[in-house]
Write a protein that holds these residues in place. Sequence first.
Motif, PDB file in Angstrom:
ATOM      1  N   ALA A 123      56.538  62.839  58.386  1.00 17.85           N
ATOM      2  CA  ALA A 123      57.222  61.698  57.784  1.00 17.85           C
ATOM      3  C   ALA A 123      58.741  61.788  57.876  1.00 17.85           C
ATOM      4  O   ALA A 123      59.410  60.760  58.000  1.00 17.85           O
ATOM      5  CB  ALA A 123      56.805  61.554  56.316  1.00 17.85           C
ATOM      6  N   ALA A 124      59.290  62.999  57.822  1.00 17.16           N
ATOM      7  CA  ALA A 124      60.741  63.108  57.653  1.00 17.16           C
ATOM      8  C   ALA A 124      61.475  63.892  58.728  1.00 17.16           C
ATOM      9  O   ALA A 124      62.695  63.748  58.866  1.00 17.16           O
ATOM     10  CB  ALA A 124      61.047  63.733  56.288  1.00 17.16           C
ATOM     11  N   THR A 125      60.783  64.731  59.504  1.00 19.88           N
ATOM     12  CA  THR A 125      61.493  65.601  60.448  1.00 19.88           C
ATOM     13  C   THR A 125      62.270  64.818  61.483  1.00 19.88           C
ATOM     14  O   THR A 125      63.432  65.118  61.785  1.00 19.88           O
ATOM     15  CB  THR A 125      60.506  66.561  61.137  1.00 19.88           C
ATOM     16  N   GLN A 126      61.628  63.818  62.065  1.00 18.03           N
ATOM     17  CA  GLN A 126      62.334  63.008  63.070  1.00 18.03           C
ATOM     18  C   GLN A 126      63.571  62.358  62.488  1.00 18.03           C
ATOM     19  O   GLN A 126      64.638  62.321  63.123  1.00 18.03           O
ATOM     20  CB  GLN A 126      61.396  61.936  63.613  1.00 18.03           C
ATOM     21  N   LEU A 127      63.427  61.803  61.278  1.00 13.80           N
ATOM     22  CA  LEU A 127      64.558  61.137  60.649  1.00 13.80           C
ATOM     23  C   LEU A 127      65.684  62.133  60.376  1.00 13.80           C
ATOM     24  O   LEU A 127      66.866  61.809  60.512  1.00 13.80           O
ATOM     25  CB  LEU A 127      64.101  60.477  59.349  1.00 13.80           C
ATOM     26  N   LYS A 128      65.313  63.347  60.003  1.00 18.08           N
ATOM     27  CA  LYS A 128      66.316  64.383  59.762  1.00 18.08           C
ATOM     28  C   LYS A 128      67.035  64.766  61.058  1.00 18.08           C
ATOM     29  O   LYS A 128      68.236  65.046  61.059  1.00 18.08           O
ATOM     30  CB  LYS A 128      65.668  65.613  59.133  1.00 18.08           C
ATOM     31  N   MET A 129      66.296  64.805  62.174  1.00 17.70           N
ATOM     32  CA  MET A 129      66.918  65.118  63.456  1.00 17.70           C
ATOM     33  C   MET A 129      67.976  64.079  63.813  1.00 17.70           C
ATOM     34  O   MET A 129      69.069  64.422  64.287  1.00 17.70           O
ATOM     35  CB  MET A 129      65.856  65.191  64.550  1.00 17.70           C
ATOM     36  N   VAL A 130      67.643  62.822  63.590  1.00 16.64           N
ATOM     37  CA  VAL A 130      68.609  61.752  63.872  1.00 16.64           C
ATOM     38  C   VAL A 130      69.804  61.877  62.938  1.00 16.64           C
ATOM     39  O   VAL A 130      70.959  61.698  63.338  1.00 16.64           O
ATOM     40  CB  VAL A 130      67.932  60.375  63.727  1.00 16.64           C
ATOM     41  N   GLU A 131      69.531  62.197  61.653  1.00 17.41           N
ATOM     42  CA  GLU A 131      70.611  62.370  60.688  1.00 17.41           C
ATOM     43  C   GLU A 131      71.526  63.527  61.078  1.00 17.41           C
ATOM     44  O   GLU A 131      72.751  63.471  60.898  1.00 17.41           O
ATOM     45  CB  GLU A 131      70.025  62.635  59.303  1.00 17.41           C
ATOM     46  N   LYS A 132      70.946  64.584  61.679  1.00 18.54           N
ATOM     47  CA  LYS A 132      71.720  65.758  62.080  1.00 18.54           C
ATOM     48  C   LYS A 132      72.504  65.538  63.373  1.00 18.54           C
ATOM     49  O   LYS A 132      73.337  66.362  63.745  1.00 18.54           O
ATOM     50  CB  LYS A 132      70.784  66.955  62.275  1.00 18.54           C
ATOM     51  N   GLY A 133      72.219  64.432  64.074  1.00 20.32           N
ATOM     52  CA  GLY A 133      73.009  64.139  65.265  1.00 20.32           C
ATOM     53  C   GLY A 133      72.231  63.966  66.550  1.00 20.32           C
ATOM     54  O   GLY A 133      72.825  63.724  67.605  1.00 20.32           O
ATOM     55  N   LEU A 134      70.888  64.084  66.515  1.00 21.70           N
ATOM     56  CA  LEU A 134      70.104  63.854  67.727  1.00 21.70           C
ATOM     57  C   LEU A 134      70.081  62.368  68.033  1.00 21.70           C
ATOM     58  O   LEU A 134      69.710  61.556  67.186  1.00 21.70           O
ATOM     59  CB  LEU A 134      68.675  64.375  67.537  1.00 21.70           C
ATOM     60  N   GLY A 135      70.476  61.980  69.246  1.00 21.24           N
ATOM     61  CA  GLY A 135      70.493  60.579  69.622  1.00 21.24           C
ATOM     62  C   GLY A 135      69.094  60.001  69.710  1.00 21.24           C
ATOM     63  O   GLY A 135      68.143  60.679  70.090  1.00 21.24           O
ATOM     64  N   LYS A 136      68.971  58.728  69.349  1.00 18.34           N
ATOM     65  CA  LYS A 136      67.657  58.082  69.407  1.00 18.34           C
ATOM     66  C   LYS A 136      67.133  58.043  70.831  1.00 18.34           C
ATOM     67  O   LYS A 136      65.928  58.140  71.073  1.00 18.34           O
ATOM     68  CB  LYS A 136      67.754  56.667  68.815  1.00 18.34           C
ATOM     69  N   GLU A 137      68.056  57.920  71.796  1.00 13.78           N
ATOM     70  CA  GLU A 137      67.612  57.915  73.188  1.00 13.78           C
ATOM     71  C   GLU A 137      67.114  59.300  73.617  1.00 13.78           C
ATOM     72  O   GLU A 137      66.175  59.422  74.404  1.00 13.78           O
ATOM     73  CB  GLU A 137      68.739  57.450  74.112  1.00 13.78           C
ATOM     74  N   ASP A 138      67.724  60.371  73.058  1.00 18.42           N
ATOM     75  CA  ASP A 138      67.242  61.728  73.347  1.00 18.42           C
ATOM     76  C   ASP A 138      65.849  61.945  72.760  1.00 18.42           C
ATOM     77  O   ASP A 138      64.995  62.593  73.370  1.00 18.42           O
ATOM     78  CB  ASP A 138      68.211  62.773  72.776  1.00 18.42           C
TER      79      ASP A 138
END
Length: 554
Positions: A332-347
């Motif tokens: 539920a949350a890991t992906q959202l946390k990755m984006v919050e930490k700076g991982l680009g949505k395209e990546d």
Amino acid sequence: MSRGHRNGLSPAITTSLDSIQIQPRTPRTPHASHVAARDADGDTEEVEMSLLDEEERRRAAMGDDADEDALPGAGKRGRATLTVEDKKNMALLSVLYLIQGVPVSLGLRSIPFLLREHLSYSQLAVFALSSYPYSLKLLWSPIVDSIFFPSVGRRKSWIIPMQSIIASLMLYISFNVEKLMENSGEHVTQLTFLFTSLVMIAATQDLVGWALTLLSEENLSYASTCQTIGLNTGYFASFTVFLALNSEAFSQKWGIPRLGLSTYLRFWCIISFSVTIWLTFFQKERKEALNEQDMSITGVYKTIWSIMKLKHVQSLLLMHLVAKVGFAANEAATQLKMVEKGLGKEDLAIAVLIDFPFQIVGGWLAARWSRGDRPLRPWLWAFWPRIGFAVLSTVIIWRFPAPPIGTGFFVFLVIHTVFSSFASTIQFVGISAFHTRVSDPLIGGTYMTLLNTFTNLGGTWPKFFVLKGVDFFSVATCQVKEAGTVLSVKAAECVSDQGKSHCADIGGECITERDGYYIVSVLCVVTGLICFVAYIMPTARKLQALPISKWRIH
């Protein structure tokens, strides 16, 4: 539409769709020729035997517990020839599943990442409720099966209006989505309602089961192939392709125009309306021989209740409800946390793209391991690596590097995704094989829908509480430096980009003193392990050892 294959995303990079399982439907009632086999006393034994092929009848005659490997030539099946009509209908089925997969993936996968910039985790938890219709569609499936217009056709009576509503909803959303997304904090309830409606209509379309009559009887096995191709293509288009083309960084890097959400919705609206027109005027539907049970809504609900009263089914349903708690925070949350930490949505989209071919190979291997009389064995084995990957994902978030993300770390994320996806696929195939094995062929559609509903619900219900828990346990304040001193200002929320922007407007900076993600993740893993060791593992071993006769209703 029939219920078939899940997207199979890994726990490391997965979303609400990971909780959704779709299984190929089988007729709720036997074919007319099989009904004729029922004897004067109403004995169903001959009917049940007639639904099996030669090898399965021999195994049934030897007893429920006979080892299928003991039969010579077991597992070998004749290959039916695909006619031109079947090929055309397979193409149509694939397109219908594609149109079904596009809005579902958009609502449950892509939109949360776009909203992440504007909403807190508690608000995202509210939007996550839009995934519930796919997990609760059993509640209205008897209505879809029983009510229709004979002049239009049993399947087209639902497919045509559902397709039209999906297209109309996408058109309406396309004209309002920019305004709603820009001020999503104020419109989160409206956004949730719109996408819940979209997912509910797509779930209703999935219940129609046109594959049962659109394909010839000897080629019904290709229905799951069409479903896999169509749904995965829809998921791929609405997640990997859309997120990449919607990214400003991706657009600038490759010098292509940025694809807006409104434009994307209008494109699929046109496709949906075009297919609906084709179905209305050019696609014929075969006539079906229906009996009283096919037409009885109350009869199907009574059948569902009869199945749920079986002691072993109750144990299986309870097992499904707690089986995914250990991975809930990760999914539920890991992906959202990755984006919050700076991982680009395209990546993120590219990582899923690389993982896709490995999912196919993993599914093939898992299918081989799930053969025989112990299909839950690989499902149990895969639980340990899934828990392990959930723990590793938590560590990844803790040690996530500051952007820009280096190539080495990105490769590590992809490898992590591939292996965790493989474990997820093994569990999916194993539990699906078990459902197929125990479902009563006389009521196969209803039986498997019930089991899959609880499987889906087991992955859906924790997500709301996980996202709520992340905000509940988090402590983040807006610190403002003034005259050489630091003031901590209590903010409504200091997690989303919008909240951080409000803090910046008063000259402050959001400081996270405690991230609730880690607390929720630990709680989920510990609870999942306790449930697995104390209940799931012994229950699964007990259930798969039962003779098939114990799963039949009388």
